[in-house]
Design an enzyme around this catalytic site. Structure first.
Site, PDB file in Angstrom:
ATOM      1  N   TYR A 138       9.351   3.541   9.450  1.00 28.58           N
ATOM      2  CA  TYR A 138       8.672   2.796  10.496  1.00 28.58           C
ATOM      3  C   TYR A 138       9.597   1.824  11.227  1.00 28.58           C
ATOM      4  O   TYR A 138       9.380   1.528  12.395  1.00 28.58           O
ATOM      5  CB  TYR A 138       7.504   2.003   9.914  1.00 28.58           C
ATOM      6  CG  TYR A 138       6.228   2.781   9.749  1.00 28.58           C
ATOM      7  CD1 TYR A 138       6.163   3.866   8.885  1.00 28.58           C
ATOM      8  CD2 TYR A 138       5.081   2.439  10.447  1.00 28.58           C
ATOM      9  CE1 TYR A 138       4.994   4.586   8.719  1.00 28.58           C
ATOM     10  CE2 TYR A 138       3.898   3.149  10.285  1.00 28.58           C
ATOM     11  CZ  TYR A 138       3.866   4.221   9.429  1.00 28.58           C
ATOM     12  OH  TYR A 138       2.701   4.920   9.267  1.00 28.58           O
ATOM     13  N   LYS A 188      10.316  10.193  -3.459  1.00 27.25           N
ATOM     14  CA  LYS A 188      10.869  11.542  -3.254  1.00 27.25           C
ATOM     15  C   LYS A 188      12.331  11.468  -3.704  1.00 27.25           C
ATOM     16  O   LYS A 188      13.260  11.817  -2.958  1.00 27.25           O
ATOM     17  CB  LYS A 188      10.704  11.946  -1.772  1.00 27.25           C
ATOM     18  CG  LYS A 188      11.037  13.386  -1.466  1.00 27.25           C
ATOM     19  CD  LYS A 188      10.000  14.402  -1.956  1.00 27.25           C
ATOM     20  CE  LYS A 188      10.514  15.823  -1.742  1.00 27.25           C
ATOM     21  NZ  LYS A 188       9.626  16.842  -2.340  1.00 27.25           N
ATOM     22  N   ASP A 220       4.900  14.931  -3.198  1.00 30.94           N
ATOM     23  CA  ASP A 220       4.160  16.197  -3.081  1.00 30.94           C
ATOM     24  C   ASP A 220       3.223  16.391  -4.274  1.00 30.94           C
ATOM     25  O   ASP A 220       2.039  16.702  -4.124  1.00 30.94           O
ATOM     26  CB  ASP A 220       5.107  17.397  -2.879  1.00 30.94           C
ATOM     27  CG  ASP A 220       6.315  17.399  -3.809  1.00 30.94           C
ATOM     28  OD1 ASP A 220       6.479  16.421  -4.580  1.00 30.94           O
ATOM     29  OD2 ASP A 220       7.099  18.360  -3.776  1.00 30.94           O
ATOM     30  N   ASP A 244       0.778   5.525   3.809  1.00 32.58           N
ATOM     31  CA  ASP A 244      -0.086   5.807   4.957  1.00 32.58           C
ATOM     32  C   ASP A 244      -0.854   7.108   4.718  1.00 32.58           C
ATOM     33  O   ASP A 244      -2.070   7.179   4.886  1.00 32.58           O
ATOM     34  CB  ASP A 244       0.785   5.915   6.221  1.00 32.58           C
ATOM     35  CG  ASP A 244      -0.031   6.200   7.474  1.00 32.58           C
ATOM     36  OD1 ASP A 244      -1.113   5.600   7.627  1.00 32.58           O
ATOM     37  OD2 ASP A 244       0.421   7.019   8.305  1.00 32.58           O
ATOM     38  N   ASP A 248      -5.165   7.793   3.375  1.00 28.30           N
ATOM     39  CA  ASP A 248      -6.170   8.569   4.121  1.00 28.30           C
ATOM     40  C   ASP A 248      -6.731   9.684   3.236  1.00 28.30           C
ATOM     41  O   ASP A 248      -7.931   9.974   3.266  1.00 28.30           O
ATOM     42  CB  ASP A 248      -5.573   9.184   5.398  1.00 28.30           C
ATOM     43  CG  ASP A 248      -5.799   8.328   6.643  1.00 28.30           C
ATOM     44  OD1 ASP A 248      -5.775   7.082   6.510  1.00 28.30           O
ATOM     45  OD2 ASP A 248      -5.996   8.893   7.733  1.00 28.30           O
TER      46      ASP A 248
HETATM   47  C1  IPM Z   1      -2.637   2.624   9.469  1.00 25.98           C
HETATM   48  C2  IPM Z   1      -2.321   3.269  10.789  1.00 25.98           C
HETATM   49  C3  IPM Z   1      -1.071   2.641  11.401  1.00 25.98           C
HETATM   50  C4  IPM Z   1       0.102   2.952  10.480  1.00 25.98           C
HETATM   51  C5  IPM Z   1      -0.733   3.059  12.853  1.00 25.98           C
HETATM   52  C6  IPM Z   1      -1.894   2.864  13.783  1.00 25.98           C
HETATM   53  C7  IPM Z   1       0.430   2.281  13.384  1.00 25.98           C
HETATM   54  O1  IPM Z   1      -2.211   4.650  10.645  1.00 25.98           O
HETATM   55  O2  IPM Z   1      -2.828   1.393   9.436  1.00 25.98           O
HETATM   56  O3  IPM Z   1      -2.746   3.315   8.457  1.00 25.98           O
HETATM   57  O4  IPM Z   1       0.704   4.026  10.581  1.00 25.98           O
HETATM   58  O5  IPM Z   1       0.421   2.093   9.651  1.00 25.98           O
HETATM   59 MN    MN Z   2      -2.889   5.381   8.665  1.00 25.51          MN
END
Ligand code: IPM
Ligand code: MN
Ligand code: NAD
Length: 357
Positions: A138, A188, A220, A244, A248
């Site tokens: 990032y 990794k 993985d 990240d 999710d």
């Molecule tokens: C998150 C989002 C952000 C990230 C984006 C919007 C910059 O996906 O907070 O998980 O990648 O950190």
């Molecule tokens: Mn995210």
């Protein structure tokens, strides 16, 4: 107590409005809560030409806690990265040194049937994903797209210093200590030098925490294990990119990404509290988004930044009781439950709070 409210874009303002109602109801006449709203993301670009207007940063930096919605919009694809909505959030996290991102994935028993995974797999899921937030691909330099021999080359750099790894590792071990005493570091290290350093430093820091059971997984395999046997995880510590993605994925263990809150902390008590989901343009402005991730982020705000654990518990109990009463937004709806919109769900949580005195 001063709270900066940054609703952002898409469903951000809709879900944040429910959190604001909940925080007002919790504070009521018990403690002073001053809330100041400011634009960020696309809303920042529209209001002041940049995704993180200087005034917004100032308000955020001078507050006790930041309640954030979500960012993302039409300028997402701009070639000038600094103008993209997400850049506003990244700059806020970096400038305020909020490096420890707590993303708890907890299954409410009432939602056991809402997950796309079988009930016996997700039953009892209760993990904390700790994502490093200030480093990795990032922020690493060099980065960018340039032309070599007439062809475009894209570059991003995975970068972590040992100090950055050590500070998040300490948070990981200390978090595990307060929970079930298990820490799984995800990297990794078999392929990437940066991740080899990650593993070495986590192991070095681990010598100071002999009471915590440390394990390691490659990203993985970790993704596979999260789906195969999610109950094995207590605390997961990982880098910015892997965290990240894993968080999710973990959202689906709880029924929906609309259920996942987060807290981003630095060395002090100032924190940024936001749902893990984004601006969800596909469902924005329809009053159908699930506000519970934002409301649960407000509970984290009360616990982590305002040192009000009892009030945090009350918010979490209120969420639990509206779920028990059968209220469901579309993303967690199942036949036999009662489908409600964003506002109605927020109102139900406020009503539950008022019954629980
Ligand atoms: C998150 C989002 C952000 C990230 C984006 C919007 C910059 O996906 O907070 O998980 O990648 O950190
Ligand atoms: Mn995210
Ligand atoms: P997203 O999280 O916005 O949406 C993914 C899917 O989940 C969509 O189908 C959406 O409808 C659903 N969803 C998300 N939140 C929900 C909720 N509260 N209730 C019900 N359903 C919900 O991810 P995306 O579509 O990849 O990204 C959309 C925009 O959001 C992009 O601009 C992206 O950069 C941005 N984004 C911002 C953040 C943030 O602000 N922290 C996080 C992730 C993505």
């Amino acid at each position: 107590m001063k709270i900066a409210v940054l609703p952002g874009d898409g469903i951000g303002p809709e879900v944040t409005a429910q959190s604001v109602k909940v925080l007002r109801a919790i504070a009521s006449n018990r403690f002073e809560l001053e809330m100041q709203e400011a634009p960020i993301g696309q809303a920042g670009v529209d209001a002041a030409g940049v995704p993180l207007p200087p005034e917004t940063l100032k308000i955020a930096g001078q507050s006790d806690a930041i309640l954030f919605g979500s960012v993302g919009g039409p300028t997402d694809e701009l070639p000038d990265r600094s103008k993209r909505p997400g850049a506003g959030l990244l700059k806020l996290r970096k400038t305020l040194s909020l490096y420890a991102n707590f993303r708890p994935a907890v299954l409410f028993p009432e939602l056991i049937g809402a997950s796309t995974l079988r009930p016996e797999i997700v039953e009892g899921v209760d993990m904390m994903i700790l994502r490093e937030l200030n480093g990795d691909l990032y922020f690493g330099e060099p980065r960018g797209v340039h032309v070599e021999d007439g062809k475009r080359i894209g570059i991003n750099t995975m970068r972590y210093s040992e100090d950055e790894i050590a500070r998040i590792a300490h948070v990981g071990f200390q978090t595990a200590r307060k929970r079930r005493g298990k820490l799984c570091s995800v990297d990794k290290a078999n392929v990437l030098e940066t991740m080899q350093l990650w593993r070495e430093v986590v192991m070095e820091v681990g010598r100071e925490y002999p009471d915590v059971e440390l394990s390691h997984l490659y990203i993985d395999a970790a993704a596979m294990m999260l789906i195969r046997n999610p109950r094995q995880f207590d605390v997961i510590v990982t880098g910015n990119v892997f965290g990240d993605i894993l968080s999710d994925a973990a959202a689906m263990l709880t029924g929906s990404i609309g259920m996942l809150p987060s807290a981003s902390m630095g060395e002090g008590t100032l924190g940024l509290f936001e749902p893990v989901h984004g601006s969800a343009p596909d469902i924005a402005d329809q009053d159908i988004a699930n506000p519970l991730a934002s409301i649960l982020s407000s509970a984290m705000l009360l616990r982590y930044s305002l040192n009000r654990p009892d009030e945090a518990d009350r918010v979490e109990r209120a969420v639990r009781s509206v779920l028990a009463a059968g209220y469901r937004t579309a993303d967690i709806y199942q036949p036999g439950t009662r489908k409600v919109g964003t506002t109605e769900m927020g109102d139900a949580v406020v009503a539950a709070l008022e019954h629980d005195v």
